[in-house]
Write a protein that holds these residues in place. Structure first.
Motif, PDB file in Angstrom:
ATOM      1  N   GLY A 293       0.625  -1.327   0.242  1.00  0.00           N
ATOM      2  CA  GLY A 293      -0.086  -0.068  -0.054  1.00  0.00           C
ATOM      3  C   GLY A 293       0.834   1.319   0.101  1.00  0.00           C
ATOM      4  N   SER A 294       2.205   1.086  -0.343  1.00  0.00           N
ATOM      5  CA  SER A 294       2.880   2.294  -0.454  1.00  0.00           C
ATOM      6  C   SER A 294       4.242   1.899  -1.231  1.00  0.00           C
ATOM      7  CB  SER A 294       3.527   2.630   1.071  1.00  0.00           C
ATOM      8  OG  SER A 294       4.618   3.297   1.062  1.00  0.00           O
ATOM      9  N   VAL A 295       4.933   2.822  -1.708  1.00  0.00           N
ATOM     10  CA  VAL A 295       5.960   2.811  -2.623  1.00  0.00           C
ATOM     11  C   VAL A 295       7.040   3.739  -1.934  1.00  0.00           C
ATOM     12  CG1 VAL A 295       5.378   1.718  -4.728  1.00  0.00           C
ATOM     13  CG2 VAL A 295       5.122   4.247  -4.386  1.00  0.00           C
ATOM     14  N   GLU A 296       7.057   4.120  -0.748  1.00  0.00           N
ATOM     15  CA  GLU A 296       7.987   5.028  -0.059  1.00  0.00           C
ATOM     16  C   GLU A 296       9.027   4.163   0.333  1.00  0.00           C
ATOM     17  OE1 GLU A 296       7.603   8.554   0.445  1.00  0.00           O
ATOM     18  OE2 GLU A 296       5.755   8.520  -0.647  1.00  0.00           O
ATOM     19  N   LEU A 297      10.137   4.608   0.118  1.00  0.00           N
ATOM     20  CA  LEU A 297      11.588   3.611   0.612  1.00  0.00           C
ATOM     21  C   LEU A 297      11.441   3.385   2.084  1.00  0.00           C
ATOM     22  CD1 LEU A 297      14.770   4.929  -0.950  1.00  0.00           C
ATOM     23  CD2 LEU A 297      13.809   2.442  -1.033  1.00  0.00           C
ATOM     24  N   SER A 298      11.068   4.520   2.945  1.00  0.00           N
ATOM     25  CA  SER A 298      11.132   4.262   4.438  1.00  0.00           C
ATOM     26  C   SER A 298       9.869   3.281   4.942  1.00  0.00           C
ATOM     27  CB  SER A 298      10.656   5.448   4.892  1.00  0.00           C
ATOM     28  OG  SER A 298       9.605   6.433   4.300  1.00  0.00           O
ATOM     29  N   ASP A 299       9.128   2.759   3.900  1.00  0.00           N
ATOM     30  CA  ASP A 299       8.167   1.621   4.219  1.00  0.00           C
ATOM     31  C   ASP A 299       8.783   0.435   4.051  1.00  0.00           C
ATOM     32  OD1 ASP A 299       6.385   3.636   5.493  1.00  0.00           O
ATOM     33  OD2 ASP A 299       5.402   3.750   3.610  1.00  0.00           O
ATOM     34  N   MET A 300       9.912   0.115   3.097  1.00  0.00           N
ATOM     35  CA  MET A 300      10.154  -0.829   2.235  1.00  0.00           C
ATOM     36  C   MET A 300      11.355  -1.852   2.985  1.00  0.00           C
ATOM     37  SD  MET A 300       9.706   0.371  -1.701  1.00  0.00           S
ATOM     38  CE  MET A 300      10.750  -0.862  -2.195  1.00  0.00           C
TER      39      MET A 300
ATOM     40  N   TRP B 123      20.708   1.570  -6.306  1.00  0.00           N
ATOM     41  CA  TRP B 123      21.517   0.643  -5.090  1.00  0.00           C
ATOM     42  C   TRP B 123      20.506   1.115  -3.635  1.00  0.00           C
ATOM     43  CZ3 TRP B 123      24.094  -3.068  -3.278  1.00  0.00           C
ATOM     44  CH2 TRP B 123      24.537  -2.960  -1.951  1.00  0.00           C
ATOM     45  N   ARG B 124      20.147   2.174  -3.587  1.00  0.00           N
ATOM     46  CA  ARG B 124      19.375   3.033  -2.528  1.00  0.00           C
ATOM     47  C   ARG B 124      18.035   1.826  -2.134  1.00  0.00           C
ATOM     48  NH1 ARG B 124      16.861   8.050  -2.571  1.00  0.00           N
ATOM     49  NH2 ARG B 124      16.613   7.869  -0.280  1.00  0.00           N
ATOM     50  N   VAL B 125      17.620   1.745  -3.141  1.00  0.00           N
ATOM     51  CA  VAL B 125      16.347   0.755  -3.326  1.00  0.00           C
ATOM     52  C   VAL B 125      16.776  -0.775  -2.837  1.00  0.00           C
ATOM     53  CG1 VAL B 125      14.333  -0.331  -4.386  1.00  0.00           C
ATOM     54  CG2 VAL B 125      15.305   2.044  -4.997  1.00  0.00           C
ATOM     55  N   VAL B 126      18.020  -1.034  -3.294  1.00  0.00           N
ATOM     56  CA  VAL B 126      18.567  -2.642  -3.155  1.00  0.00           C
ATOM     57  C   VAL B 126      18.889  -2.731  -1.533  1.00  0.00           C
ATOM     58  CG1 VAL B 126      20.511  -3.926  -3.714  1.00  0.00           C
ATOM     59  CG2 VAL B 126      19.370  -2.923  -5.487  1.00  0.00           C
ATOM     60  N   GLU B 127      19.514  -1.620  -1.209  1.00  0.00           N
ATOM     61  CA  GLU B 127      20.071  -1.614   0.144  1.00  0.00           C
ATOM     62  C   GLU B 127      18.849  -1.501   1.232  1.00  0.00           C
ATOM     63  OE1 GLU B 127      22.125   0.538   3.658  1.00  0.00           O
ATOM     64  OE2 GLU B 127      20.563   1.378   2.543  1.00  0.00           O
ATOM     65  N   THR B 128      17.726  -0.779   0.871  1.00  0.00           N
ATOM     66  CA  THR B 128      16.567  -0.795   1.725  1.00  0.00           C
ATOM     67  C   THR B 128      16.106  -2.349   1.653  1.00  0.00           C
ATOM     68  OG1 THR B 128      16.460   1.612   1.115  1.00  0.00           O
ATOM     69  CG2 THR B 128      14.619   0.357   2.448  1.00  0.00           C
ATOM     70  N   ALA B 129      15.887  -2.682   0.455  1.00  0.00           N
ATOM     71  CA  ALA B 129      14.930  -3.826   0.405  1.00  0.00           C
ATOM     72  C   ALA B 129      15.671  -5.102   0.748  1.00  0.00           C
ATOM     73  CB  ALA B 129      14.487  -3.935  -0.877  1.00  0.00           C
ATOM     74  N   TYR B 130      17.089  -5.247   0.620  1.00  0.00           N
ATOM     75  CA  TYR B 130      17.656  -6.508   0.950  1.00  0.00           C
ATOM     76  C   TYR B 130      18.625  -6.544   2.203  1.00  0.00           C
ATOM     77  CZ  TYR B 130      16.667  -8.302  -3.532  1.00  0.00           C
ATOM     78  OH  TYR B 130      16.236  -8.857  -4.731  1.00  0.00           O
ATOM     79  N   PHE B 131      19.160  -5.129   2.620  1.00  0.00           N
ATOM     80  CA  PHE B 131      19.995  -5.153   3.754  1.00  0.00           C
ATOM     81  C   PHE B 131      19.615  -4.479   5.028  1.00  0.00           C
ATOM     82  CE2 PHE B 131      22.381  -5.332  -0.196  1.00  0.00           C
ATOM     83  CZ  PHE B 131      23.303  -6.640   0.131  1.00  0.00           C
ATOM     84  N   GLN B 132      18.234  -4.222   5.149  1.00  0.00           N
ATOM     85  CA  GLN B 132      17.592  -3.490   6.334  1.00  0.00           C
ATOM     86  C   GLN B 132      16.883  -4.871   6.862  1.00  0.00           C
ATOM     87  OE1 GLN B 132      17.937  -0.425   7.331  1.00  0.00           O
ATOM     88  NE2 GLN B 132      19.022   0.581   5.625  1.00  0.00           N
ATOM     89  N   MET B 133      16.639  -4.694   8.353  1.00  0.00           N
ATOM     90  CA  MET B 133      15.564  -5.526   8.872  1.00  0.00           C
ATOM     91  C   MET B 133      14.430  -5.182   8.710  1.00  0.00           C
ATOM     92  SD  MET B 133      17.382  -7.842  10.156  1.00  0.00           S
ATOM     93  CE  MET B 133      16.408  -8.704  11.333  1.00  0.00           C
ATOM     94  N   PRO B 134      13.430  -6.433   7.987  1.00  0.00           N
ATOM     95  CA  PRO B 134      12.234  -6.074   7.948  1.00  0.00           C
ATOM     96  C   PRO B 134      11.285  -5.781   9.597  1.00  0.00           C
ATOM     97  CG  PRO B 134      12.707  -8.468   7.804  1.00  0.00           C
ATOM     98  CD  PRO B 134      13.813  -7.662   8.014  1.00  0.00           C
ATOM     99  N   GLY B 135      10.529  -4.810   9.381  1.00  0.00           N
ATOM    100  CA  GLY B 135       9.683  -4.433  10.482  1.00  0.00           C
ATOM    101  C   GLY B 135       8.506  -5.424  10.750  1.00  0.00           C
ATOM    102  N   TYR B 136       7.622  -5.186  11.475  1.00  0.00           N
ATOM    103  CA  TYR B 136       6.632  -6.181  11.973  1.00  0.00           C
ATOM    104  C   TYR B 136       5.522  -6.159  10.703  1.00  0.00           C
ATOM    105  CZ  TYR B 136       2.321  -7.495  13.833  1.00  0.00           C
ATOM    106  OH  TYR B 136       0.996  -8.109  14.006  1.00  0.00           O
TER     107      TYR B 136
END
Lengths: 321, 122, 494
Positions: C360-367, C431-444
């Motif tokens: 329901g969002s395409v904001e990097l901060s949600d991904m 890369w910013r998208v890759v970093e967020t999507a692959y290397f960040q811990m997923p939230g609840y």
């Protein structure tokens, strides 16, 4: 000479109206001025021998567009706030664009020059060929419906698109039968005149529809006039009464049907072995075929235009003030 | 001198039409009120129609409906083009005003600056 | 018998389907119908392409009126490339649309959505097959009006303002084009493009023709979002429904570029456009600015759709850069990228549509960490992203290769450096998208998500597959583009 005088007076009035529109801040007043602007252009078109265009501009510009603007102003606001910054950049863009255009006029053929290239290449053929091959006196009709009939199909598609778009944006809402404004109910003169004029307007629409081959007119103008008749009735007697006669569902079918008639004529001529929209193949005699084709597509145009304008009107009045 | 006068007399119609066009164009790009913008667009387009119809005119001509007695007809093709363009202009105006009504419902304003402020805050 | 009518059928098939679609009562039927039509349109396009390839430019006189009195459809290899782009993307987004759009817009609007989709398809195809300048204006308006509606259907109120902003700018652009066409007609007495190109040299250096050229160029530049006339584009792409973003990003601005090509090369002719008017230098300057500035701006976007939108303006810059060179190699490179960028951007926006469906969002901060839950979607995005940057074995590499070669051919090496720098910037924003999507811990919230349905993934991967295929076997695309460029540059009209 009188022609030049009328021409100059109309251009002068257009300039004054235009400046007033740009300056004034009451949107209601600006809307009325816009309508006047359109009516003045229509008058100018008559002086410039463009009678078909004049009829259309008067019906569409001064008529329907004004109704839609009024409906919008009623549903939004009448007062325009002053802009926050001095519009220096827009002023610069406009002056530069205008200067470019004036520079462009310097090599133009003079106004009214019969030897200008525009009058020598394609256009004379239309005037010569139309009586023999198409057999309608109004050359604007023959070019519009036959020579460039495909453009006109595109034009019907554009208005169809607008109908679909307004439907998607505003939807529609069926009103009760006696839903008109009580203030208007008291205006006896308006109601009586409306009742008298309503059949005349519809009759005139039919005349414009079927007489377009001989005089100014055709499907577009007829469709607009037809719809205007119903809009006038809705204003005086409430939209509910009109929606009872022509419900939304029927309009939706009409809107598609008109366009389908037009395309159908094109496909039929393909099936008969001709090109798309090749009317001459529709009957044994090519001239009869042309006339038949033109009548059918003008009918399609009239149906779609009338339906779309009513759908747009239904959409606008269905939203709250 | 004679040439200059001749040039002015042959072209001033177009110059006035250009002024009309630019009045509309200015209203579109300088005014923040959305209804006013659309009215500007309408004036801009209508004035372009006058440009086209002016170029179709032949001195001493009549409307291009073939009839006995008439010998010179004005050019029918620009008339046809402008009939199409008028309908396009109506379609654009209707769609634009429908959007304005929806914007007013969603934002409570039709002033571009105010809308911008609301979008920035969100 | 049918083959003689192919140029007309290319437009008439979607055109006749639009009113039929409006009459269908069941939304699912409307979708199935539009789907079938989009595939038939693609089939017509392939047949037409084969026909034009085999027997040269196809001409079709509508109403059987001879040129220049009637309207002519004229299909050459340059049109073929566009027809293939539009119909391919149109056919691929249709199966995707049911789940995606069904989720994003009100159910009662579905028939209207598919009607407008068909009208949009009609408008674009009408532009690329017509040989008549005014007919082009009419179909441009069909495509524009339907795209305003499609954009306005996006969720959230900003879709409305985005649509209106596009409408106002688009109408100004269309009116400029109308003025330009009017002046051309005034000086020549004709509207047929081939006839115009014959008659224009007589008036070559008149001031009126110069102004006509300027107005057409500026008007079309608004439509194709040439920097700095691109202001409508980021909002339109960001707030439109996902499938609309993909379709419009892949086709609408491309069609604008096609119009520019038609006017520069076919109508005005290469010597007037590039030698007398020096449009090449202006285009290259604006394109360079577009490439550099928008790539920089894209790096700082949080909304991925907006990031892709800015990247699109930059990539339009690449295409315009090639065209601005006015050499066969340059125009070929531009046209190759026309096709490749369409499939790349199409697939990236489709991947974002998958994410929007679930998140329901395409904001990097949600991904954060979303790749764990949606591996196929993110893999598609990364592959498309690599192609956008121009990594070998992808279609994007072929584009860059052709473009850099074309630029070096004429010795403009600083432009080659510019392309390299902007590719690095591309690497950063992908890369910013890759970093967020692959290397960040997923939230609840992310951990509850599931992968997008096959109905969305299959079309997305189909475009990615096309992309990879043309990255290895580029011959088909470069062949058509080369022939298209040769037709445009070679002579006025073949």
């Amino acid at each position: 000479m009188e022609e030049h005088l009328i021409n100059n007076v109309l251009l002068g009035l257009l300039m004054m109206t235009g400046f007033a529109i740009a300056r004034m801040r009451s949107l209601l007043a600006v809307t009325m001025l816009t309508s006047i602007y359109s009516l003045l252009s229509a008058s100018l078109f008559v002086v410039l021998d463009a009678v078909d265009v004049a009829l259309t501009e008067a019906a569409i510009g001064a008529g329907i567009s004004t109704i839609l603007l009024l409906a919008t102003v009623a549903r939004t606001t009448d007062e325009e706030k002053a802009p926050r910054h001095t519009p220096l950049l827009p002023l610069f863009v406009v002056v530069a664009t205008g200067a470019a255009l004036i520079y462009g006029t310097l090599d133009m053929p003079h106004y009214g020059d019969p030897m200008a290239p525009i009058h020598l290449h394609v256009a004379p053929t239309y005037l010569h060929v139309t009586p023999e091959e198409i057999g309608v006196p109004n050359v604007v009709t023959s070019v519009l419906a036959s020579f460039r009939g495909y453009d006109t199909l595109g034009e019907v598609t554009v208005i169809f698109t607008a109908g679909a778009g307004v439907l998607a944006l505003l939807g529609y809402r069926t009103r009760r039968r006696n839903s008109q404004n009580p203030e208007i109910r008291k205006m006896v003169v308006l109601r009586v005149i409306t009742k008298l004029f309503f059949p005349l307007i519809l009759l005139f629409a039919l005349y414009v529809q079927f007489h377009g081959d001989y005089g100014p007119g055709g499907g577009f103008q007829a469709g607009v006039i037809f719809a205007t008749g119903f809009i006038l009735y809705a204003l005086a007697y409430g939209i509910g009464n009109v929606q009872r006669i022509i419900p939304y569902g029927k309009l939706r079918i009409m809107m598609a049907a008109g366009l389908l008639i037009y395309i159908g004529v094109g496909i039929e001529s393909m099936l008969l072995g001709g090109k798309f929209l090749e009317y001459r193949i529709l009957a044994d005699d090519p001239v009869t075929g042309q006339q038949l084709g033109i009548m059918l597509i003008e009918l399609g145009v009239g149906i779609t235009v009338a339906a779309v304008i009513l759908i747009i009107y239904y959409g606008f009045v269905s939203r709250k003030h | 001198m004679h040439d200059v006068m001749h040039g002015v007399l042959g072209l001033y119609n177009y110059w006035i039409v250009i002024i009309l066009m630019m009045t509309g164009f200015y209203t579109v790009i300088a005014r923040p009120n959305l209804v006013k913008k659309i009215i500007g667009l309408f004036i801009f387009q209508t004035s372009v129609f006058i440009l086209f119809i002016s170029m179709a005119k032949i001195e001493g001509g009549t409307a291009p409906i073939i009839s006995e007695g008439a010998r010179i007809y004005s050019n029918p093709l620009p008339h046809v083009l402008i009939l199409t363009a008028i309908v396009v202009s109506l379609a654009t105006t209707a769609l634009a005003l429908a959007l304005v009504i929806r914007i007013r419902e969603a934002y409570g304003t039709i002033n571009e600056d105010d809308i911008h402020v609301q979008d920035e805050e969100a | 018998m049918l083959s003689a009518h192919l140029p007309a059928l290319q437009v008439v098939v979607p055109l006749v389907s639009a009113p039929v679609c409006l009459l269908l009562r069941n939304p699912r039927h409307a979708w199935a119908f539009a789907l079938a039509v989009s595939w038939v349109t693609l089939a017509v396009a392939i047949n037409l392409a084969v026909q034009v390839h085999a027997s040269g430019t196809a001409s079709y006189a509508l109403g059987a009126w001879a040129v220049p009195w009637g309207i002519e459809y004229r299909v050459d290899m340059a049109s073929v490339l566009m027809i293939l782009i539009i119909t391919t993307i149109g056919a691929i987004v249709m199966p995707y649309s049911w789940r995606s759009i069904g989720h994003e817009i009100d159910k009662k609007h579905l028939q209207l959505f598919y009607t407008c989709y068909l009208l949009f398809l009609t408008g674009l195809l009408g532009i690329v097959v017509t040989g008549d300048a005014f007919n082009l204006f009419v179909f441009l308006e069909i495509s524009s009006l339907s795209s305003y509606v499609l954009i306005s259907l996006g969720s959230g109120r900003r879709a409305l303002t985005a649509a209106l902003q596009y409408l106002v700018m688009g109408t100004i652009g269309a009116t400029f084009i109308l003025i330009g066409i009017g002046l051309l007609y005034m000086m020549t007495g004709t509207l047929n493009m081939a006839d115009l190109s014959q008659r224009l040299p007589v008036n070559a250096d008149s001031r009126t023709i110069r102004v006509a050229f300027a107005f057409v160029t500026v008007g079309v530049s608004i439509k194709l979002a040439l920097f700095p006339l691109h202001l409508w584009l980021p909002n339109a792409y960001t707030y439109a429904p996902s499938v609309v973003s993909a379709f419009i990003a892949a086709t609408a601005t491309k069609t604008g570029i096609y119009i520019l090509l038609r006017f520069f090369f076919t109508v005005f002719g290469i010597s007037f456009s590039f030698e007398a008017m020096h449009v090449g230098e202006i285009l290259m300057l604006l394109a360079s600015a577009a490439i550099l500035i928008t790539s920089l701006v894209a790096v700082f976007q949080d909304n991925v759709k907006r990031m892709l939108a800015y990247s699109s303006i930059g990539h339009i810059g690449y295409i315009i850069l090639g065209i601005g060179l006015a050499t066969t190699a340059g125009v070929t490179a531009g046209m190759v990228h026309l096709f490749n960028h369409a499939i790349i951007k199409g697939s990236l926006f489709l991947a974002m549509g998958c994410i929007f469906l679930r998140l329901g969002s395409v904001e990097l901060s949600d991904m954060h960490g979303i790749a764990r839950q949606m591996p196929w979607t993110m893999a598609a995005f990364v592959t498309g992203g690599l192609s956008l940057i121009g990594i070998p074995l992808t279609a994007g590499f072929i584009s860059k290769w052709y473009l850099v070669n074309a630029v070096l051919n004429v010795g403009y090496w600083p432009l080659a450096v510019l392309i390299l720098v902007s590719s690095l910037l591309g690497l950063i924003y992908i890369w910013r998208v890759v970093e967020t999507a692959y290397f960040q811990m997923p939230g609840y919230k992310i951990r509850k998500l599931s992968e997008a349905p096959a109905a969305l993934l299959v079309p997305t991967w189909l475009l990615i597959g096309t992309n990879l295929y043309f990255g290895v076997n580029a011959g088909l695309v470069t062949g058509i583009a080369g022939q298209g460029a040769a037709v445009l540059i070679g002579q006025g009209v073949p």
